[in-house]
Design an enzyme around this catalytic site. Sequence first.
Site, PDB file in Angstrom:
ATOM      1  CE  LYS A  42      25.980  34.275  40.117  1.00 43.16           C
ATOM      2  NZ  LYS A  42      26.086  32.855  40.270  1.00 43.16           N
ATOM      3  NE  ARG A 139      23.955  26.074  41.630  1.00 40.08           N
ATOM      4  CZ  ARG A 139      24.389  27.078  40.860  1.00 40.08           C
ATOM      5  NH1 ARG A 139      25.688  27.293  40.737  1.00 40.08           N
ATOM      6  NH2 ARG A 139      23.544  27.869  40.217  1.00 40.08           N
ATOM      7  CG  HIS A 169      21.459  27.524  36.805  1.00 40.54           C
ATOM      8  ND1 HIS A 169      21.477  28.658  36.022  1.00 40.54           N
ATOM      9  CD2 HIS A 169      22.764  27.289  37.140  1.00 40.54           C
ATOM     10  CE1 HIS A 169      22.729  29.098  35.897  1.00 40.54           C
ATOM     11  NE2 HIS A 169      23.520  28.285  36.561  1.00 40.54           N
ATOM     12  NE  ARG A 222      18.514  32.197  36.574  1.00 40.40           N
ATOM     13  CZ  ARG A 222      17.964  31.078  36.095  1.00 40.40           C
ATOM     14  NH1 ARG A 222      16.660  31.015  35.865  1.00 40.40           N
ATOM     15  NH2 ARG A 222      18.713  30.022  35.844  1.00 40.40           N
ATOM     16  CE1 TYR A 268      60.202  38.380  49.746  1.00 42.79           C
ATOM     17  CE2 TYR A 268      58.224  38.688  48.399  1.00 42.79           C
ATOM     18  CZ  TYR A 268      58.987  38.998  49.521  1.00 42.79           C
ATOM     19  OH  TYR A 268      58.525  39.924  50.420  1.00 42.79           O
ATOM     20  CB  CYS A 314      55.748  40.763  46.032  1.00 43.13           C
ATOM     21  SG  CYS A 314      57.401  40.679  45.320  1.00 43.13           S
ATOM     22  CG  MET A 315      50.438  40.579  49.959  1.00 46.83           C
ATOM     23  SD  MET A 315      50.427  40.751  51.747  1.00 46.83           S
ATOM     24  CE  MET A 315      50.859  39.116  52.285  1.00 46.83           C
ATOM     25  CG  ASP A 316      51.647  44.416  49.271  1.00 43.62           C
ATOM     26  OD1 ASP A 316      50.490  44.076  49.530  1.00 43.62           O
ATOM     27  OD2 ASP A 316      52.609  44.200  50.038  1.00 43.62           O
TER      28      ASP A 316
END
Length: 387
Positions: A42, A139, A169, A222, A268, A314-316
Amino acid sequence: MEGQVLFFRDTWAEVDLDKIANNIKAINEVLPSGTEMIAVVKANAYGHGDMQVAETALQAGASYLAVAFLDEAIVLRKKGITAPILVLGASRPEDVKLAAEKKITLTVFQEDWIKKAQDFLDQNEKLKIHIKLDTGMGRIGIRSKEELKAIESLILNDERLLFEGVYTHFATADELDSSYFEKQLERFNQMIEWLEVRPRYVHSSNSAAALRFPAASFNAVRIGIAMYGLSPSPEIEPQLPVVLKEAFSLHSRLVHVKKLQKGDKVSYGATYEASGEEWIGTLPIGYADGWIRKLQGQEVLVEGIRAPIVGRICMDQCMIRLPYYVPPGTKCTLIGRQKEEFISVNEIAQKLETINYEIPCIISSRVPRIYKRNGETIDINNSLLNK
Ligand SMILES: Cc1ncc(COP(=O)(O)O)c(C=O)c1O
């Protein structure tokens, strides 16, 4: 070019499929004989890549796949996976026709759901079903004898519904104190006795339970986190009967290197200040890649030496303080090995005060995944990475 990843920024994650195959084989060796392995792929195989991991797992000995949602199962079918796939989460009753068509097994735990689903299946369609029991996870799942009896009878009285499995589970299989786990196991044993028919698959164990408690294996387990080479929790790691090898690593290359003078600032907020002459390198990875701002201060490997991230991420992009001048283009490892040094997924999880599961999942899809098989890099057209 089919199967090849095209990208133009030198930041990538590497997934070592040989390690995944070896982890699966090692786990299989310690399972009680005859136990089938359901490989949990998953969430894009915990961020590692659904198709590549699914194929590797099936070749290495898994016989079934599991995903969280129908969407994920359909993606695997579109990519050509023909092995059985179980959807562990809830699906919508109106989608059963699609699941039946694609031979995808659904998890069922509500009487009403079955009644609704029956309206969406044609006479000749067949839907494989695993009943989910809630033995203490709280759950999804059936909790009472009445509910279980009612659901089982609806399934057994409808030829279109194939009762293939029953499962539960565990909530605490990765904790040293096994008392709650034992209660859940006892409850599961009790609940499966209520069934009129014992289906082909009875399964309860995740990685932690499969590796620690053979009595909970029934006839299938699993396996998720252990297949990726990670311990389900740090405290049980010393108890594990297998040596797991991490399959995921994360790399980038310096795009800029500069000398700062005492008092010069970085990023920043200008929060970082050089205390003397310093070499600062810039890496093209940032919080939009999942390398979040809380990782400020975390070290990165450069030529096998630890170099801290300085200033705000930073973002990138982010900046690191280099041990000495290294040229732009130098490979840096954010997760993985360089020479004698190793930055584990666990180290990043600890820094972020979370569990190792979260780390490869949060490395965003903007970061291409590169695959290694038989020691060689596959799915790659960027020759830079081979240097
Ligand atoms: C129902 C279910 N079974 C099995 C697994 C696999 O667990 P693990 O990754 O700990 O092996 C998960 C993952 O969380 C799950 O939700």
